[in-house]
Motif scaffolding. Structure first.
Motif, PDB file in Angstrom:
ATOM      1  N   PRO A 116      36.019 -45.478  -8.396  1.00 11.28           N
ATOM      2  CA  PRO A 116      35.641 -45.596  -7.135  1.00 11.28           C
ATOM      3  C   PRO A 116      36.581 -44.833  -6.173  1.00 11.28           C
ATOM      4  N   PRO A 117      36.049 -44.273  -4.968  1.00  3.30           N
ATOM      5  CA  PRO A 117      37.059 -43.567  -4.119  1.00  3.30           C
ATOM      6  C   PRO A 117      37.957 -44.587  -3.237  1.00  3.30           C
ATOM      7  N   ASP A 118      38.825 -43.995  -2.621  1.00  2.00           N
ATOM      8  CA  ASP A 118      39.950 -44.934  -2.143  1.00  2.00           C
ATOM      9  C   ASP A 118      39.452 -45.381  -0.540  1.00  2.00           C
ATOM     10  N   HIS A 119      38.250 -44.871  -0.120  1.00  3.98           N
ATOM     11  CA  HIS A 119      37.867 -45.077   1.132  1.00  3.98           C
ATOM     12  C   HIS A 119      36.181 -45.425   1.229  1.00  3.98           C
ATOM     13  N   PRO A 120      35.602 -46.103   1.814  1.00  2.00           N
ATOM     14  CA  PRO A 120      34.203 -46.603   1.896  1.00  2.00           C
ATOM     15  C   PRO A 120      33.502 -45.470   2.412  1.00  2.00           C
ATOM     16  N   LEU A 124      30.107 -33.501   0.149  1.00  3.64           N
ATOM     17  CA  LEU A 124      29.922 -34.239   1.344  1.00  3.64           C
ATOM     18  C   LEU A 124      30.252 -35.629   1.095  1.00  3.64           C
ATOM     19  N   LEU A 125      30.033 -36.425  -0.066  1.00  4.06           N
ATOM     20  CA  LEU A 125      30.253 -37.499  -0.105  1.00  4.06           C
ATOM     21  C   LEU A 125      31.627 -37.970  -0.418  1.00  4.06           C
ATOM     22  N   GLU A 126      32.294 -37.121  -1.346  1.00  2.00           N
ATOM     23  CA  GLU A 126      33.635 -37.169  -2.102  1.00  2.00           C
ATOM     24  C   GLU A 126      34.415 -35.863  -1.966  1.00  2.00           C
ATOM     25  N   PRO A 127      34.783 -35.525  -0.791  1.00  2.00           N
ATOM     26  CA  PRO A 127      35.498 -34.420  -0.457  1.00  2.00           C
ATOM     27  C   PRO A 127      36.840 -34.345  -1.189  1.00  2.00           C
ATOM     28  N   GLY A 128      37.461 -35.435  -1.238  1.00  2.00           N
ATOM     29  CA  GLY A 128      38.825 -35.383  -1.795  1.00  2.00           C
ATOM     30  C   GLY A 128      38.986 -35.480  -3.577  1.00  2.00           C
ATOM     31  N   ARG A 129      37.749 -35.453  -4.177  1.00  2.00           N
ATOM     32  CA  ARG A 129      37.376 -35.617  -5.642  1.00  2.00           C
ATOM     33  C   ARG A 129      37.983 -34.050  -6.309  1.00  2.00           C
ATOM     34  N   ALA A 130      38.832 -34.203  -7.331  1.00  2.00           N
ATOM     35  CA  ALA A 130      39.175 -33.010  -7.905  1.00  2.00           C
ATOM     36  C   ALA A 130      37.749 -32.214  -8.688  1.00  2.00           C
ATOM     37  N   GLY A 131      37.987 -30.836  -8.550  1.00  2.46           N
ATOM     38  CA  GLY A 131      36.848 -30.103  -9.047  1.00  2.46           C
ATOM     39  C   GLY A 131      36.908 -30.406 -10.709  1.00  2.46           C
ATOM     40  N   TYR A 138      31.604 -40.155  -8.196  1.00  4.97           N
ATOM     41  CA  TYR A 138      31.523 -41.737  -8.241  1.00  4.97           C
ATOM     42  C   TYR A 138      29.984 -42.056  -7.780  1.00  4.97           C
ATOM     43  N   PHE A 139      29.679 -41.534  -6.857  1.00  4.31           N
ATOM     44  CA  PHE A 139      28.451 -41.901  -5.741  1.00  4.31           C
ATOM     45  C   PHE A 139      27.216 -41.280  -6.442  1.00  4.31           C
ATOM     46  N   LEU A 140      27.442 -39.725  -6.614  1.00  5.56           N
ATOM     47  CA  LEU A 140      26.265 -39.405  -6.997  1.00  5.56           C
ATOM     48  C   LEU A 140      26.229 -38.814  -8.915  1.00  5.56           C
ATOM     49  N   ARG A 141      25.378 -39.642  -9.292  1.00  3.39           N
ATOM     50  CA  ARG A 141      25.293 -39.525 -10.883  1.00  3.39           C
ATOM     51  C   ARG A 141      23.932 -38.647 -11.337  1.00  3.39           C
ATOM     52  N   SER A 142      24.343 -37.924 -12.457  1.00  4.09           N
ATOM     53  CA  SER A 142      23.183 -37.202 -12.877  1.00  4.09           C
ATOM     54  C   SER A 142      23.266 -37.213 -14.279  1.00  4.09           C
ATOM     55  N   ASP A 143      22.144 -36.726 -14.976  1.00  4.98           N
ATOM     56  CA  ASP A 143      21.811 -36.344 -16.403  1.00  4.98           C
ATOM     57  C   ASP A 143      20.953 -35.143 -16.525  1.00  4.98           C
ATOM     58  N   SER A 144      20.603 -34.844 -17.766  1.00  2.41           N
ATOM     59  CA  SER A 144      19.561 -33.889 -17.859  1.00  2.41           C
ATOM     60  C   SER A 144      18.460 -33.982 -17.202  1.00  2.41           C
ATOM     61  N   GLU A 145      18.084 -35.290 -16.761  1.00  7.72           N
ATOM     62  CA  GLU A 145      16.599 -35.721 -16.423  1.00  7.72           C
ATOM     63  C   GLU A 145      16.517 -36.192 -14.928  1.00  7.72           C
ATOM     64  N   THR A 146      17.646 -36.706 -14.581  1.00  5.46           N
ATOM     65  CA  THR A 146      17.422 -37.647 -13.378  1.00  5.46           C
ATOM     66  C   THR A 146      18.937 -37.686 -12.472  1.00  5.46           C
TER      67      THR A 146
END
Length: 981
Positions: free
Chosen positions: A746-750, A823-830, A835-843
């Motif tokens: 989870p990110p360190d800020h809401p 936009l949602l998690e600018p501090g997350r490393a490339g 954490y917020f946006l999850r995806s797989d091959s279909e969804t």
């Protein structure tokens, strides 16, 4: 039950024999066509005065019998039908309404609401629910609710918190002492007494002329006496006239009158049963003064006849009829009035039999108070006293003495049916306080019973089952419980037996069956809690219902132990339990709870010691101890070699086999064997979080991150704390590191996402001006993800790039998702998973989290007040052409919220705010009938003539535009606005 106008309207007022009045959505009685008042009738002045119940919050009508209280109120109700000002709900109080639950049920029935046992809160909610219409609650014969009773306290609480749109009328020979001083000082209480109800000279003369009689005696305007004298002949007192009437009646008619008197009110069939012969009650109403047909089809003789006709010879059959229709309070009153203590004793046993732990204590105490001292030690009254003590304090040791004395006397008299009721009370009390010794004693005594009735059979089978379970043989207990005819016994005994049946199924490792039985046979919250617990220990990760009210200290102890074990699955410490227990059953609960907490803290060696100490004191040779250890089988299987060896060589039930498989999977993984395919839900349900996280790390080292991802999604940040702890362990570091790299923390800020109005994204509550938010496709994709729990890639491409081929649309989607992650998690490393946006091959989906708030989700899940506050304008403006139906649904919900909140403001005395909310709703939905009703009601309540005229005109114009007539409720408000303006 609360049925409108169940008391006789009176022969002088024949118009009131029509069905009860119904206005608007009041459905407590049959529909009726209003009948006009006879303008020649006397006392129309009183009808006018009683109309003040719509301008005064509280009206008190107090006078002795025969003063026409009910008739006058009924006339006022009829007058309201001619020019409706709101809804009338009528309750006739009777024996038993001193009990708050029964009185609340009657009131809720009159208001057209089901009762769920909430009493005051439900009554007030039902009154508020009629807003914006005014509602008048009329309680007739309120003297049946004595001062100091729970029913009187209910009325006091209602009077104290009466909504602004509600009015209360209390009518009776006396009224309970209610907290009305503040209202009286403010002029909010209307009082109508004997002088107001008595006939004036002019009214008496008018009635005499109407009946073609002459009245020469001064009867002080007492309506009943006036009517009797005019009916029986001139110069006759009411007693003389009554005697003259009775003397001229045939024997059959006198018997029917006596039957009606002793019953209070009854159907023709009930009168026939008590009288022992057929009778024409319509003829009785024509021939005998003060006998009337009620609006619900029943008949009633005025209380004045009670002192004039002999009823003793009919008492037994009357009580049978009253008991048969479940009116034990009325039956008890008959016995008390006659001083028939043998009859009251039989009723006392029946009252306990049909209620057990939900005894109407106020009624029982009234009976006990009436019993002479010389009868107090009789078995039935000892049992009734025990039930009253249990209702007040089930831990009182005197209950056992009272029940045992009662049971012994009943058995000595050969009354096994009553003895079974006494033992049923003993079982309920012992269950309430978890007294195993007492249960065993009750089981021994039950062997003396002759099991012929369903109650006796249930009692014998249930106590036999308890004995078997205490012997460590829940399978044998089940063979008794399946034979218990629980559908044919009182609810209290049935619920107790079913709960024990659920427990024994779970003890046998048949959790799914236990859950299904609870859901099928138990009610509401009780069913949900027991079913959820059973499913959890069957390996189904349901929401645990652990916040209900526990009926006894024993229930609370069990719930706390279960909570502690389940809390460990989430890495949380549950409630502390005392370590020392003097019986193996509770010792297991304490041991499991403490061991689970120790594992959660990383103190596995301490947990092993706890199990060793427990087994030293309660060795496996004690069958009961071993069977209860299976309730938390995985803990014991992992922590104790002795238990593991026992259970590896034992034929376990299905739930216990699943728990054993979870323990084996962990131990095998520790030994390098990862071939066991353990369902993720079983890892959560059966393993404390440190163990399930350890298993996930070992699986990740072998190439599978499925369990770690599932746990992170289900449990949250506690999982990542465990992964970080495991990363310090050389044996687990590789798997833990892989999980930390692939399962996003989870990110360190809401983060906040607002789509109701122009889209905004906030970090730590501060709106961001990130360049990604200026991209229309980013806003559209984010808006779609707030609308739908999961969005397929194909659907997203069709909506956002319908003109592009599949490859181009897929490329655009990847780019848009990259911008959205930034936009949602600018501090997350490339390269690190979002954490917020999850995806797989279909969804693609947004993951719900404590760190993510979405105003649309809050809007959909909040009450009206909070939801209205979230509205900043048209929702999802970037999706107007793509999601028109969903946006319309959101707007419609907002209108409902505005109106709900407006009605609440009106009820609580803020018509200005109610008007503003109605206006906001009508701006969005100009033809919404509910909005027009609220606007009209707010204008009337504010007494603003200009606004009333304007609002009324707008409503009529809207109705003309759509070509319909106003509904009944709107018609009432239109008439009020016209009159008031």
């Amino acid at each position: 039950m609360g049925v409108p106008l169940r008391k006789p309207a009176g022969r002088v007022f024949p118009a009131l024999r029509a069905p009860p009045p119904t206005v608007g959505d009041n459905t407590t009685g049959p529909r009726a066509v209003p009948r006009p008042l006879d303008v020649e009738l006397p006392r129309l002045r009183l009808v006018d005065r009683l109309g003040t119940r719509w301008s005064r919050p509280v009206t008190l009508v107090t006078a002795g019998p025969g003063f026409g209280k009910t008739t006058a109120l009924a006339q006022a109700v009829r007058a309201n039908l001619l020019a409706p000002r709101g809804i009338d709900a009528w309750v006739t109080c009777g024996p038993g309404h001193e009990d708050a639950a029964r009185l609340a049920a009657a009131i809720l029935s009159a208001l057209g609401h089901p009762s769920f046992g909430g009493e005051t809160r439900e009554v007030l909610a039902a009154l508020r629910g009629k807003a914006p219409l005014d509602v008048c609650l009329l309680l007739d014969d309120v003297h049946e609710v004595p001062d100091g009773s729970p029913g009187a306290e209910l009325l006091a609480q209602v009077a104290r918190a009466l909504p602004d749109t509600a009015h209360l009328v209390l009518s009776g020979r006396s009224t309970p002492a209610l907290p009305l001083a503040r209202r009286q000082a403010a002029g909010e209480v209307a009082v109508i007494g004997t002088k107001d109800l008595a006939f004036t000279g002019a009214e008496t003369s008018a009635l005499a002329r109407k009946l073609g009689r002459e009245l020469t005696e001064d009867l002080q305007g007492w309506p009943a006496l006036v009517r009797l004298s005019l009916t029986a002949g001139p110069a006759a007192s009411w007693r003389y006239a009554a005697e003259e009437v009775l003397s001229r009646l045939p024997e059959r008619t006198r018997t029917s009158l006596a039957a009606l008197v002793v019953l209070g009110s009854a159907t023709a069939e009930e009168v026939r049963v008590v009288a022992g012969e057929c009778t024409d009650l319509e003829h009785l109403t024509r021939e005998v003064p003060l006998v009337d047909r009620l609006d619900d089809g029943r008949y009633r003789a005025h209380d004045l006849w009670a002192g004039l006709v002999s009823t003793g010879h009919l008492r037994g059959r009357a009580v049978e009829v009253l008991t048969g229709r479940g009116d034990l309070a009325a039956a008890g009153r008959v016995a008390c009035r006659a001083g028939d203590w043998a009859l009251l004793a039989a009723l006392a046993v029946e009252l306990v039999r049909t209620t057990l732990s939900v005894l109407p204590s106020a009624t029982a105490q009234k009976w006990l108070k009436a019993v002479p001292v010389r009868h107090e030690q009789e078995a039935a009254f000892l049992l009734l006293k025990a039930a009253v003590v249990h209702a007040n304090d089930f831990t009182d040791p005197s209950i056992d003495c009272l029940v045992d004395r009662a049971c012994a006397l009943m058995l000595d008299a050969g009354d096994h049916e009553s003895a079974a009721v006494a033992l049923g009370q003993a079982v309920i009390t012992a269950h309430s306080r978890g007294d195993l010794v007492r249960l065993a004693a009750v089981a021994q005594r039950a062997q003396r019973l002759d099991a012929q009735s369903p109650v006796l059979k249930v009692l014998q089978h249930s106590v036999a089952a308890v004995v078997a379970e205490l012997a460590g043989d829940p399978e044998a207990a089940l063979t008794h419980l399946v034979q218990a005819p629980v559908t044919a016994v009182p609810q209290a005994l049935a619920v107790s037996t079913i709960r024990f049946h659920v427990h024994c199924l779970a003890m046998c490792g048949r959790g799914r069956e236990a859950a299904e039985l609870a859901e099928r046979m138990l009610a509401n919250d009780l069913a949900r809690r027991h079913a959820a617990t059973a499913r959890w220990f069957d390996g189904e990760a349901v929401g645990f219902q652990g916040d209900g009210t526990d009926s006894t200290a024993r229930d609370e102890f069990v719930a706390r132990a279960i909570h502690a074990v389940i809390a460990a699955s989430f890495g949380e410490s549950g409630p502390e339990l005392p370590a020392e227990q003097d019986n193996p059953r509770d010792a297991v609960l304490a041991c499991a709870a403490q061991a689970a907490a120790a594992v959660t803290r990383g103190e596995e060696d301490l947990a092993r010691d706890l199990y060793k100490q427990h087994l030293d004191r309660w060795p496996l040779e004690i069958t009961l101890a071993e069977r209860h250890l299976r309730r938390f089988l995985t803990l014991g299987y992992v922590l104790s070699d002795e238990l593991r060896e026992r259970w590896d060589n034992t034929d376990l039930g299905p739930s216990h086999r699943k728990a054993r498989a979870a323990g084996r999977a962990l131990l095998d993984a520790r030994n390098g064997d990862l071939r066991k395919d353990l369902p993720a839900a079983h890892a959560l349900c059966f393993l404390p979080l440190p163990w399930s996280a350890e298993l996930a790390a070992r699986q990740a080292a072998a190439g599978s991150t499925h369990l770690g991802t599932w746990l992170a999604d289900r449990v949250g940040t506690a999982v990542h704390r465990q992964f970080r702890e495991l990363a310090r362990d050389p044996d687990l570091a590789a798997g833990a590191a892989r999980l930390l790299a692939t399962v996003p923390a989870p990110p360190d800020h809401p983060i906040g996402i607002e789509v109701i109005g122009p889209m905004r994204v906030t970090r730590n509550g501060v709106a961001t001006d990130a360049p990604e938010l200026r991209r229309a496709r980013v806003r559209q994709l984010l808006g779609l993800l707030t609308l739908r729990a999961s969005l397929s890639r194909e659907r997203a491409m069709d909506l956002l790039w319908p003109e592009l081929d599949a490859a181009s649309a897929a490329r655009n989607l990847r780019v848009t998702m990259t911008h959205l992650r930034r936009l949602l998690e600018p501090g997350r490393a490339g390269g690190e998973a979002s954490y917020f946006l999850r995806s797989d091959s279909e969804t693609i989906r947004l993951v719900r989290s404590d760190q993510l708030t979405v105003d649309l989700w809050s809007f959909q899940e909040s009450g009206a007040d909070d939801a209205v506050a979230l509205w900043r304008g048209e929702p999802l403006p970037d999706l107007t052409d793509l999601c028109e139906a969903e946006i319309t649904d959101i707007r419609t919900r907002h209108v409902r919220n505005l109106l709900t909140l407006g009605e609440l403001r009106l009820v609580t005395g803020d018509p200005a705010e109610a008007h503003q909310l109605a206006e906001r709703a009508l701006e969005l939905e100009p033809f919404e009938p509910r909005g027009h009703r609220l606007a009209l009601a707010a204008a009337v309540r504010a007494r603003n003539p200009h606004r009333m005229v304007r609002t009324r005109a707008r409503v009529l114009d809207s109705l003309r535009q759509i070509g319909i007539s106003p509904d009944p409720a709107t018609e009432i408000l239109l008439r009020q606005a016209a009159v008031s303006s």
